[in-house]
Design an enzyme around this catalytic site. Structure first.
Site, PDB file in Angstrom:
ATOM      1  N   ASP A 105       0.833  -1.215   0.000  1.00 26.70           N
ATOM      2  CA  ASP A 105       0.000   0.000   0.000  1.00 26.70           C
ATOM      3  C   ASP A 105       0.862   1.257   0.000  1.00 26.70           C
ATOM      4  OD1 ASP A 105      -1.927  -1.942   0.618  1.00 26.70           O
ATOM      5  OD2 ASP A 105      -2.950  -0.656   2.070  1.00 26.70           O
ATOM      6  N   ALA A 129      -8.328   1.629  -4.569  1.00 25.86           N
ATOM      7  CA  ALA A 129      -8.816   0.326  -4.101  1.00 25.86           C
ATOM      8  C   ALA A 129      -7.702  -0.408  -3.337  1.00 25.86           C
ATOM      9  CB  ALA A 129      -9.331  -0.465  -5.289  1.00 25.86           C
ATOM     10  N   VAL A 138      -4.668   4.582   0.018  1.00 21.27           N
ATOM     11  CA  VAL A 138      -4.661   3.296  -0.663  1.00 21.27           C
ATOM     12  C   VAL A 138      -5.347   2.299   0.265  1.00 21.27           C
ATOM     13  CG1 VAL A 138      -3.213   1.471  -1.651  1.00 21.27           C
ATOM     14  CG2 VAL A 138      -2.470   3.867  -1.784  1.00 21.27           C
ATOM     15  N   CYS A 139      -6.199   1.465  -0.309  1.00 22.48           N
ATOM     16  CA  CYS A 139      -6.797   0.354   0.443  1.00 22.48           C
ATOM     17  C   CYS A 139      -7.587   0.916   1.633  1.00 22.48           C
ATOM     18  CB  CYS A 139      -5.660  -0.596   0.859  1.00 22.48           C
ATOM     19  SG  CYS A 139      -6.143  -2.256   1.344  1.00 22.48           S
ATOM     20  N   THR A 140      -7.487   0.300   2.809  1.00 19.09           N
ATOM     21  CA  THR A 140      -8.260   0.769   3.956  1.00 19.09           C
ATOM     22  C   THR A 140      -7.748   2.097   4.525  1.00 19.09           C
ATOM     23  OG1 THR A 140      -6.918  -0.652   5.372  1.00 19.09           O
ATOM     24  CG2 THR A 140      -9.039  -1.528   4.642  1.00 19.09           C
TER      25      THR A 140
END
Lengths: 209, 209
Positions: free
Chosen positions: A15, A148, A98-100
């Site tokens: 990430d 995502a 990025v991501c969570t």
């Protein structure tokens, strides 16, 4: 250009490293790895990566990249980190996740009413912060870009690189990291794989359906 | 399954982190970050990543991933590292490289007569070790897999994951890291971009044509 990547225990290495490998190559860019303390932080799979400064030592970066990881959900009430994100965003040119990592932007109150994304297993959680969630890979809304899961940070950063420095530089960076993807499968999105594989991933991540 | 990633100063972070993010998710896998000393190693763009053990503490890993970086060329006569690679390869199931990591496999005498690849700027250098160089992204030759520049390690590792654990597990890993690439440009290979961009990259990398 100061680029800040805040670290915390159990972040996901890719990430952070994906965007770093792209953005650190922008002319004049300096990436700063920061955290609650200047110390090594353990990723969610064991590797340790060093934060060289504290959050407060870099209150006004030009670009913020907030990585995700299994440690994110235990930070959603961490006011020191959330305050840093809010303050940084007041003056940043770009604030990204990025991501969570987007859950932290959400918890900081920054995604209310905006389209945003996250790791596909956490889209419902993201919606609880008032975001209009989609499963688009990279979403730009004003100065905020969310991406995502995990590997999407590379795509997000190339998009951002072209915004900051233009297409020629962005393409040169894509070339130098030889990002000409050729995965052996077309399995990178839940809509593209057998539902059993989605279920396998969901069970192993221990995220309820 | 013990997976060893040897670090050295001025390695390229994504070369190592891409495969790590994939292979660390294999059932029963443990990734070991090793180096001449157990200490943080600086990547070629400043970030520091921690090696937890010395090379000699892990002489017989099941899988070896040798990353590249601007520091590689100063290690081509580092007999301690080359000996470790040779010894590890005697018993490993798979010995792999990303980017200029293949120069180290070559310097260790392991690529003589084999098809192999590297970062596109270093293919000529790779040929000096007797390898038959190609610009294919991932090349498997017996137990040796070499991959192209930087980001190709993700593709290499997914290929390897399917070899080790089968397609279902490999696809589940691809899904959990949401590797559904969507770069904003098609600029990841020298044949795909304007020659001026190739020249820009070559000049900035200070690699003679």
């Amino acid at each position: 250009m100061d680029i800040a990547i805040p670290l915390y225990d159990r972040f996901t290495a890719l990430d952070a490293i994906g965007p770093y490998e792209v953005l650190s190559r922008l002319p004049g860019a300096q990436v700063h790895w920061i955290g609650h303390e200047a110390r090594p932080y353990a990723t969610d799979r064991g590797l340790r990566v060093v934060a060289d400064a504290t959050l407060e030592e870099l209150p006004h970066p030009d670009v913020v990249v907030v990585p995700g990881g299994t440690g994110t959900v235990s930070l959603l009430e961490d006011e020191r980190l959330l305050d840093w994100i809010r303050t940084a965003h007041e003056t940043s040119q770009w604030t990204t996740s990025v991501c969570t990592g987007s859950l932290l932007l959400g918890a900081a109150g920054m995604l209310e009413g905006l389209r945003a994304t996250s790791h596909f297993l956490y889209l419902d959680r993201l919606a609880t912060f008032g975001a209009q969630v989609t499963d688009q890979r990279v979403i730009e809304q004003g100065r905020i870009i969310t991406a995502a899961g995990v590997s999407s940070g590379i795509d997000m950063a190339l998009h951002l690189a072209s915004r900051i420095a233009g297409e020629t530089i962005a393409q040169a960076i894509q070339l130098v990291i030889e990002y000409d993807p050729a995965p052996p499968f077309d399995a990178g999105h839940p809509a593209k794989v057998d539902p059993e594989i989605v279920e396998l991933v969901r069970r192993r991540a221990r995220v309820p359906a």
